[in-house]
Each structure stands twice: as structure tokens, then as C-alpha cells.
Design a protein around this motif. Structure first.
Motif, PDB file in Angstrom:
ATOM      1  N   ARG A   1      -3.372   0.316  -8.492  1.00  0.00           N
ATOM      2  CA  ARG A   1      -4.751   0.817  -8.640  1.00  0.00           C
ATOM      3  C   ARG A   1      -5.108   1.573  -7.377  1.00  0.00           C
ATOM      4  O   ARG A   1      -4.566   1.315  -6.301  1.00  0.00           O
ATOM      5  CB  ARG A   1      -5.713  -0.327  -8.880  1.00  0.00           C
ATOM      6  CG  ARG A   1      -5.839  -1.272  -7.704  1.00  0.00           C
ATOM      7  CD  ARG A   1      -6.970  -2.275  -7.868  1.00  0.00           C
ATOM      8  NE  ARG A   1      -7.005  -3.207  -6.765  1.00  0.00           N
ATOM      9  CZ  ARG A   1      -7.503  -2.937  -5.560  1.00  0.00           C
ATOM     10  NH1 ARG A   1      -8.008  -1.748  -5.298  1.00  0.00           N
ATOM     11  NH2 ARG A   1      -7.497  -3.843  -4.592  1.00  0.00           N
ATOM     12  N   PRO A   2      -6.022   2.510  -7.497  1.00  0.00           N
ATOM     13  CA  PRO A   2      -6.446   3.264  -6.299  1.00  0.00           C
ATOM     14  C   PRO A   2      -7.196   2.363  -5.331  1.00  0.00           C
ATOM     15  O   PRO A   2      -7.961   1.470  -5.745  1.00  0.00           O
ATOM     16  CB  PRO A   2      -7.393   4.333  -6.865  1.00  0.00           C
ATOM     17  CG  PRO A   2      -7.151   4.359  -8.329  1.00  0.00           C
ATOM     18  CD  PRO A   2      -6.631   3.020  -8.719  1.00  0.00           C
ATOM     19  N   ASN A   3      -6.970   2.546  -4.043  1.00  0.00           N
ATOM     20  CA  ASN A   3      -7.787   1.893  -3.020  1.00  0.00           C
ATOM     21  C   ASN A   3      -9.086   2.650  -2.900  1.00  0.00           C
ATOM     22  O   ASN A   3      -9.135   3.856  -3.022  1.00  0.00           O
ATOM     23  CB  ASN A   3      -7.055   1.879  -1.671  1.00  0.00           C
ATOM     24  CG  ASN A   3      -5.975   0.835  -1.624  1.00  0.00           C
ATOM     25  OD1 ASN A   3      -6.185  -0.290  -2.059  1.00  0.00           O
ATOM     26  ND2 ASN A   3      -4.820   1.196  -1.133  1.00  0.00           N
ATOM     27  N   ARG A   4     -10.114   1.930  -2.642  1.00  0.00           N
ATOM     28  CA  ARG A   4     -11.444   2.569  -2.515  1.00  0.00           C
ATOM     29  C   ARG A   4     -11.857   2.619  -1.080  1.00  0.00           C
ATOM     30  O   ARG A   4     -11.557   1.900  -0.272  1.00  0.00           O
ATOM     31  CB  ARG A   4     -12.476   1.804  -3.325  1.00  0.00           C
ATOM     32  CG  ARG A   4     -12.070   1.787  -4.784  1.00  0.00           C
ATOM     33  CD  ARG A   4     -13.174   1.229  -5.648  1.00  0.00           C
ATOM     34  NE  ARG A   4     -12.655   0.906  -6.946  1.00  0.00           N
ATOM     35  CZ  ARG A   4     -12.567   1.773  -7.952  1.00  0.00           C
ATOM     36  NH1 ARG A   4     -12.968   3.004  -7.794  1.00  0.00           N
ATOM     37  NH2 ARG A   4     -12.105   1.389  -9.115  1.00  0.00           N
TER      38      ARG A   4
ATOM     39  N   GLN B   1       0.782   5.364   0.301  1.00  0.00           N
ATOM     40  CA  GLN B   1      -0.051   6.487   0.714  1.00  0.00           C
ATOM     41  C   GLN B   1       0.815   7.720   0.856  1.00  0.00           C
ATOM     42  O   GLN B   1       1.933   7.655   1.374  1.00  0.00           O
ATOM     43  CB  GLN B   1      -0.722   6.200   2.057  1.00  0.00           C
ATOM     44  CG  GLN B   1      -1.709   5.063   2.018  1.00  0.00           C
ATOM     45  CD  GLN B   1      -2.242   4.751   3.411  1.00  0.00           C
ATOM     46  OE1 GLN B   1      -1.503   4.264   4.247  1.00  0.00           O
ATOM     47  NE2 GLN B   1      -3.504   5.061   3.624  1.00  0.00           N
TER      48      GLN B   1
ATOM     49  N   ARG C   1       0.865  -1.185   0.000  1.00  0.00           N
ATOM     50  CA  ARG C   1       0.000   0.000   0.000  1.00  0.00           C
ATOM     51  C   ARG C   1       0.896   1.227   0.000  1.00  0.00           C
ATOM     52  O   ARG C   1       1.829   1.313   0.802  1.00  0.00           O
ATOM     53  CB  ARG C   1      -0.897   0.001   1.231  1.00  0.00           C
ATOM     54  CG  ARG C   1      -1.932   1.099   1.203  1.00  0.00           C
ATOM     55  CD  ARG C   1      -2.937   0.922   2.307  1.00  0.00           C
ATOM     56  NE  ARG C   1      -4.010   1.889   2.152  1.00  0.00           N
ATOM     57  CZ  ARG C   1      -5.051   1.971   2.933  1.00  0.00           C
ATOM     58  NH1 ARG C   1      -5.175   1.141   3.956  1.00  0.00           N
ATOM     59  NH2 ARG C   1      -5.975   2.885   2.731  1.00  0.00           N
TER      60      ARG C   1
ATOM     61  N   SER D   1      -2.988   0.560  -4.098  1.00  0.00           N
ATOM     62  CA  SER D   1      -2.570  -0.818  -3.918  1.00  0.00           C
ATOM     63  C   SER D   1      -1.607  -1.095  -5.064  1.00  0.00           C
ATOM     64  O   SER D   1      -1.943  -0.901  -6.229  1.00  0.00           O
ATOM     65  CB  SER D   1      -3.777  -1.746  -3.981  1.00  0.00           C
ATOM     66  OG  SER D   1      -3.359  -3.081  -3.831  1.00  0.00           O
TER      67      SER D   1
ATOM     68  N   TYR E   1      -2.585  10.333  -2.654  1.00  0.00           N
ATOM     69  CA  TYR E   1      -2.619   8.990  -3.229  1.00  0.00           C
ATOM     70  C   TYR E   1      -2.836   7.964  -2.132  1.00  0.00           C
ATOM     71  O   TYR E   1      -2.288   8.073  -1.045  1.00  0.00           O
ATOM     72  CB  TYR E   1      -1.293   8.661  -3.931  1.00  0.00           C
ATOM     73  CG  TYR E   1      -1.085   9.407  -5.208  1.00  0.00           C
ATOM     74  CD1 TYR E   1      -1.507   8.874  -6.432  1.00  0.00           C
ATOM     75  CD2 TYR E   1      -0.461  10.649  -5.209  1.00  0.00           C
ATOM     76  CE1 TYR E   1      -1.305   9.564  -7.610  1.00  0.00           C
ATOM     77  CE2 TYR E   1      -0.267  11.349  -6.389  1.00  0.00           C
ATOM     78  CZ  TYR E   1      -0.683  10.797  -7.588  1.00  0.00           C
ATOM     79  OH  TYR E   1      -0.492  11.490  -8.757  1.00  0.00           O
ATOM     80  N   ASP E   2      -3.631   6.963  -2.455  1.00  0.00           N
ATOM     81  CA  ASP E   2      -3.805   5.767  -1.637  1.00  0.00           C
ATOM     82  C   ASP E   2      -3.941   4.628  -2.635  1.00  0.00           C
ATOM     83  O   ASP E   2      -5.001   4.411  -3.215  1.00  0.00           O
ATOM     84  CB  ASP E   2      -5.046   5.886  -0.750  1.00  0.00           C
ATOM     85  CG  ASP E   2      -5.216   4.688   0.182  1.00  0.00           C
ATOM     86  OD1 ASP E   2      -4.376   3.759   0.153  1.00  0.00           O
ATOM     87  OD2 ASP E   2      -6.204   4.679   0.938  1.00  0.00           O
TER      88      ASP E   2
END
Length: 142
Positions: free
Chosen positions: A139-142, A104, A102, A115, A112-113
Motif C-alpha cells: 500500500r502507498p505510504n502517506r 521507494q 519500505r 509499505s 513510489y513510496d
């Protein structure tokens, strides 16, 4: 003579780092060097024939170090990276390390956050384990 025998027995019994540990150390050195902007160490850990796959593109070592490397360093220096999952497999002269982490942080005024998935293929060389292939995706974390 007895002293030499005990020395040899001690050397024989001394723990030897496993291949898995050596591979993990190489991968950790690679990530530390990227995060610190240590171009010499990154270059040393990449084989000359390394293939880097990211964003649907293939790069050589020279292409990566020539432009993409600088952007990666700047981005990684702005991120906190935490490993979520990692698997190391050693098969003779080759090893692969699959990692999900992860990322961040804030880069260029944008939060940005992410995976991030990484697959590294390492080759055993006389100088230790070296990276022969990299595949990165995120990809972005949701």
C-alpha cells in the motif's frame, strides 16, 4: 590418534548455523536474486508446488516465472528496499518469515513510496530451505 580426537572435539564445538539463520539466508538469497534478475536462483529457491498469492490471485511457479517474475525484477531494480520489521519462526520442517519493508523509487516515470508486507513459508529439504508459499501485499505510504 590424539590428533583425530582433537579434530573431532573441534568439529563438535564448531558453531553450526541455526535454523533461523539458515532461513534468513535463504530469504536474503531470494530477494537478492529477484533484485538482480537471477532467474535460475529464484527458480531453485521456489519449490515446484509453490503457491504465490498477490493482488487477489494465485499463481503457480510456472505462471510466476512465465510473466509476473519479469515485472517484479524490473520494478525491484528501480526501488530501494529497506526492511522495517521481520520475524522468523521455525517449527520443525517448516518456517515462516513475516516481513514489512519500505520500497521507494521511480518506475516508468512514476514515484513510489510503498509499505510492502510479505509472508514466506519455507520447507526444509535435503537441499536446504526452499520456499513453498508466498503472499505479497503493498500500500502507498502517506
Amino acid at each position: 590418534m590424539l590428533g583425530l580426537s582433537w579434530l573431532l572435539i573441534g568439529l563438535w564445538l564448531a558453531p553450526v548455523p541455526s535454523d533461523t539463520a539458515a532461513v534468513q539466508q535463504t530469504v536474503a538469497r531470494f530477494h537478492e536474486a529477484l533484485a538482480q534478475g537471477d532467474r535460475a536462483t529464484v527458480a531453485q529457491l521456489l519449490l515446484e508446488e509453490v503457491i504465490i498469492l498477490e493482488g487477489g490471485r494465485r499463481e503457480s511457479k510456472a505462471e510466476y516465472l512465465g510473466h509476473h517474475y519479469g515485472r517484479d525484477v524490473a520494478f525491484l531494480q528501480a526501488m530501494r528496499r529497506s526492511i522495517v520489521w521481520q520475524q522468523v519462526r521455525v517449527a520443525g520442517e517448516l518456517a515462516y518469515v513475516s516481513t514489512v519493508s519500505r520500497l521507494q523509487g521511480t518506475f516508468r516515470e512514476r514515484s513510489y513510496d510503498l509499505s510492502s508486507a510479505e509472508l514466506l513459508v519455507l520447507h526444509r529439504t535435503p537441499d536446504g530451505w526452499r520456499i513453498g508459499a508466498i503472499h505479497w501485499s503493498s500500500r502507498p505510504n502517506r
